[in-house]
Design a protein around this motif. Structure first.
Motif, short mmCIF file in Angstrom:
data_model
loop_
_atom_site.label_atom_id
_atom_site.label_comp_id
_atom_site.label_asym_id
_atom_site.label_seq_id
_atom_site.Cartn_x
_atom_site.Cartn_y
_atom_site.Cartn_z
N GLU A 1 13.03 12.45 8.68
CA GLU A 1 13.41 11.71 9.88
C GLU A 1 12.35 11.68 10.99
OE1 GLU A 1 16.94 11.58 12.97
OE2 GLU A 1 17.49 12.48 11.05
N PRO A 2 11.82 12.86 11.40
CA PRO A 2 10.87 12.77 12.54
C PRO A 2 9.62 11.96 12.22
CG PRO A 2 10.96 15.00 11.63
CD PRO A 2 12.05 14.23 10.98
N TYR A 3 9.26 11.88 10.92
CA TYR A 3 8.01 11.22 10.58
C TYR A 3 8.23 9.86 9.93
CZ TYR A 3 6.21 15.97 11.01
OH TYR A 3 5.88 17.22 11.44
N ASP A 4 9.50 9.48 9.69
CA ASP A 4 9.78 8.24 8.96
C ASP A 4 9.05 8.23 7.62
OD1 ASP A 4 10.72 5.73 8.36
OD2 ASP A 4 9.05 4.72 9.38
N LEU A 5 9.24 9.28 6.84
CA LEU A 5 8.55 9.38 5.55
C LEU A 5 9.17 8.43 4.54
CD1 LEU A 5 7.98 13.20 4.94
CD2 LEU A 5 6.41 11.51 5.88
N GLY B 1 5.80 6.16 7.09
CA GLY B 1 6.12 4.74 7.21
C GLY B 1 5.78 4.03 5.91
N GLU B 2 5.99 2.71 5.85
CA GLU B 2 5.64 1.97 4.64
C GLU B 2 4.14 2.08 4.39
OE1 GLU B 2 7.36 0.61 2.36
OE2 GLU B 2 9.34 0.82 3.29
N PRO B 3 3.74 2.34 3.13
CA PRO B 3 2.30 2.43 2.86
C PRO B 3 1.63 1.08 3.06
CG PRO B 3 3.57 2.46 0.83
CD PRO B 3 4.56 2.56 1.95
N LYS B 4 0.37 1.14 3.51
CA LYS B 4 -0.38 -0.09 3.77
C LYS B 4 -1.74 0.00 3.11
CE LYS B 4 0.19 0.22 8.33
NZ LYS B 4 1.37 0.99 8.68
N GLY B 5 -2.37 -1.12 2.90
CA GLY B 5 -3.76 -1.18 2.45
C GLY B 5 -4.01 -0.40 1.18
N LEU B 6 -5.10 0.39 1.24
CA LEU B 6 -5.51 1.16 0.06
C LEU B 6 -4.42 2.11 -0.42
CD1 LEU B 6 -9.20 2.42 0.36
CD2 LEU B 6 -8.15 1.12 -1.48
N THR B 7 -3.74 2.75 0.55
CA THR B 7 -2.70 3.70 0.20
C THR B 7 -1.62 3.02 -0.63
OG1 THR B 7 -3.16 4.76 2.30
CG2 THR B 7 -1.16 5.43 1.16
N LYS B 8 -1.24 1.82 -0.22
CA LYS B 8 -0.22 1.07 -0.96
C LYS B 8 -0.74 0.75 -2.37
CE LYS B 8 2.76 -3.03 -0.69
NZ LYS B 8 2.97 -2.94 -2.11
#
Lengths: 276, 285
Positions: free
Chosen positions: A99-103, A245-252
């Protein structure tokens, strides 16, 4: 320190295999990408992470992927604090961690946690009750179980370990772990410790097992990839990669790659069970 | 008063000193502040004197304090004769060639990364202890022996420096009176060098108290206080390394700060002891 050595290894392998021809189409997604992905956390995940990183970095020189350890707790904490892009965990993050980090969590493999002993140990089968008695020190000599007349050395994992948590919940039913138990800080180190100690009992990720340690049959079920996959062996868990949060870019792209046929093949090659 | 260069320099350096002092004291305050929830939850006293069992809600760090002492003190006691002997040979007793080789070797030893000692310990010493003395192998004894080897170079270098710093005039005088090398060492050099050597000893002990990796790799990290050298133990530093991954807000994590305070106090005591002895020496002379 562990992190740096893994990083050095990854780079080393990347160079060693830079001529290897095994490129799949799944890697095409990384075309034209540049940047770094920092990964840390669960130690069970490391072989898969390193292999995936190796394949990507071999083909695309502009991408740097570092793989660190630390344990599931570290992975969740570091990704939450934004220190790494992907935090791995060998257990699902708890609600108060999400919750605190929006994982966002991505479960890309299933893994078992196997009880292991030294290969020379004749005791290769235990009931759950015996296992609990060993770990709580009610039985402290192998003789009582048909082994050598020598004290049992109980090895357990550190507080950050997802493997420990799964083992404690599902194999020990949250029973006591002896205060004399020795604490080992990673799956790899656990394997080394048990492989070097003829009187040891410990537990490792099924994907990490090799002939240097012997699996113990638990209530008649031997922990293997098959028994974990078909659900007969109950002490199992998902392997997660978490992002803030939702992964973006390279991480995604990296996480998507883990779910491609090629990524899942890496999972299988390393002794884990594909989620597909 | 004019703005001279010296004044500026003096002020800049003074500010640096103040900054250093502020940082160091704020670390202590920081640790106390961050540890407060733990001291409130389980009483201040039980943190220092109780057992560690997070599942029972017990967050005492006494086993780790005892473990730290159990590992660090034997290590210093083991390292002392080793370092004394080596320092004597390097400075006075050895031939010039032996001195040179030993000197290079000791300096080389200071450069070996701790983790290398740890690995050697795991693969050579731990099985040896397990087969020779029984027990799990990973224990106080294994960690102490390796730690002794690790801190010896510090001690040796400090000892040699203080032995060499003795005024050569005194040594020459003893020589003229017919004292041989051993007599010169024991009756002239050693008493003069004693103060500096004590500082070296205490600093090496501080290093043994503060070392993390050796204990983490070799001592077994069990959460019960050791009752003998063949039992596993967990040091304060290893405890910090093992618990740092717990939830930020959990009391388990807060115990890190209690450990930090304990280590801070250990080190401070050692430093104050060194300063006090220096002071006493300067008064006597």
């Amino acid at each position: 320190m562990r992190k740096t050595s893994v990083r050095v290894l990854v780079i080393f392998f990347a160079f060693c295999f830079s001529a290897s021809p095994c490129f799949g189409e799944a890697l095409d997604a990384f075309e034209g990408q540049k940047g770094t992905i920092k990964i840390a956390g669960g130690t069970a995940h490391i072989p898969v992470m390193k292999e995936a990183a190796k394949r990507i970095m071999t083909r695309y020189k502009g991408i740097v992927i570092t793989v660190g350890g630390g344990g599931s707790g570290v992975g969740i904490k570091q990704v939450g604090e934004g220190l790494v892009d992907i935090g791995n965990s060998g257990r699902a993050p708890r609600p108060e961690e999400i919750e605190p980090y929006d994982l966002k969590m991505f479960k890309w493999a299933i893994d078992g946690v196997a009880v292991v002993v030294h290969p020379a140990n004749p005791v290769k089968s235990l009931t759950k009750d015996r296992l609990k008695e060993i770990f709580s020190e009610k039985i402290d000599n192998w003789k009582a179980l048909g082994g050598a007349d020598h004290a049992i050395t109980v090895y357990t994992r550190d507080e950050a370990s997802g493997t420990r948590e799964v083992f404690w919940e599902k194999a020990l039913d949250k029973d006591l772990i002896s205060k004399k138990a020795l604490f080992i800080p990673s799956n790899g180190a656990m394997k080394t410790a048990v492989a070097n100690d003829p009187y040891a009992i410990g537990y490792v990720s099924v994907g990490h097992m090799d002939p240097s340690v012997a699996p113990v049959t638990l209530d008649g079920v031997t922990p293997t990839i098959e028994t974990v996959a078909n659900g007969q062996y109950k002490v199992s868990r998902g392997l997660y990669s978490n992002t803030r949060g939702e992964p973006k870019g390279l991480t995604k792209l990296f996480i998507d790659y883990l779910f491609t046929a090629e990524g899942q093949q890496i999972v299988v090659d390393n002794g884990f069970i594909s989620v597909k | 008063m004019r703005f001279s260069r010296e004044n500026i320099a003096r002020n800049v350096f003074f500010l640096c000193t103040i900054a250093g002092a502020v940082v160091i004291s704020s670390i202590l305050l920081f640790m106390i502040a961050l540890g407060l929830p733990l001291f409130k939850e389980s009483s201040f006293f039980s943190v220092w004197t109780g057992p560690w069992d997070p599942y029972q809600g017990l967050y005492g760090i006494l086993p780790m304090i005892i473990g730290t002492l159990w590992i660090a003190l034997p290590a210093t006691v083991l390292a002392l004769p080793l370092s004394l002997g080596t320092a004597f040979v390097i400075t006075i007793l050895g031939g010039s060639r032996l001195r040179k080789i030993l000197g290079v070797l000791v300096r080389f030893m200071t450069g070996i990364p701790t983790v290398v000692y740890g690995f050697v310990g795991i693969f050579l010493l731990v099985p040896l202890i397990r087969e020779g003395f029984g027990g799990a192998g990973m224990c106080v004894l294994a960690a102490s022996i390796v730690l002794a080897i690790l801190i010896s170079p510090t001690m040796i270098l400090f000892f040699s420096d203080s032995l060499l710093a003795v005024n050569p005039v005194d040594v020459q005088a003893a020589k003229a009176l017919g004292a041989d090398r051993v007599q010169r060492l024991l009756y002239v050099i050693l008493p003069k060098a004693f103060g500096g050597m004590t500082s070296g000893f205490i600093l090496a002990m501080g290093r043994a108290l503060g070392d993390t990796l050796i204990a983490l790799m070799l001592a077994g990290n069990a959460i019960r206080a050791p009752r003998g050298v063949l039992e596993p133990a967990r040091t304060l530093t290893a405890h910090i390394a093992l618990v740092k991954a717990a939830d930020f807000n959990s009391l388990e994590f807060r115990s890190i700060f209690a450990c930090g305070i304990a280590l801070y106090l250990f080190t401070t005591t050692a430093v104050v002891a060194v300063r006090f002895m220096d002071y006493k020496r300067s008064v006597v002379q």
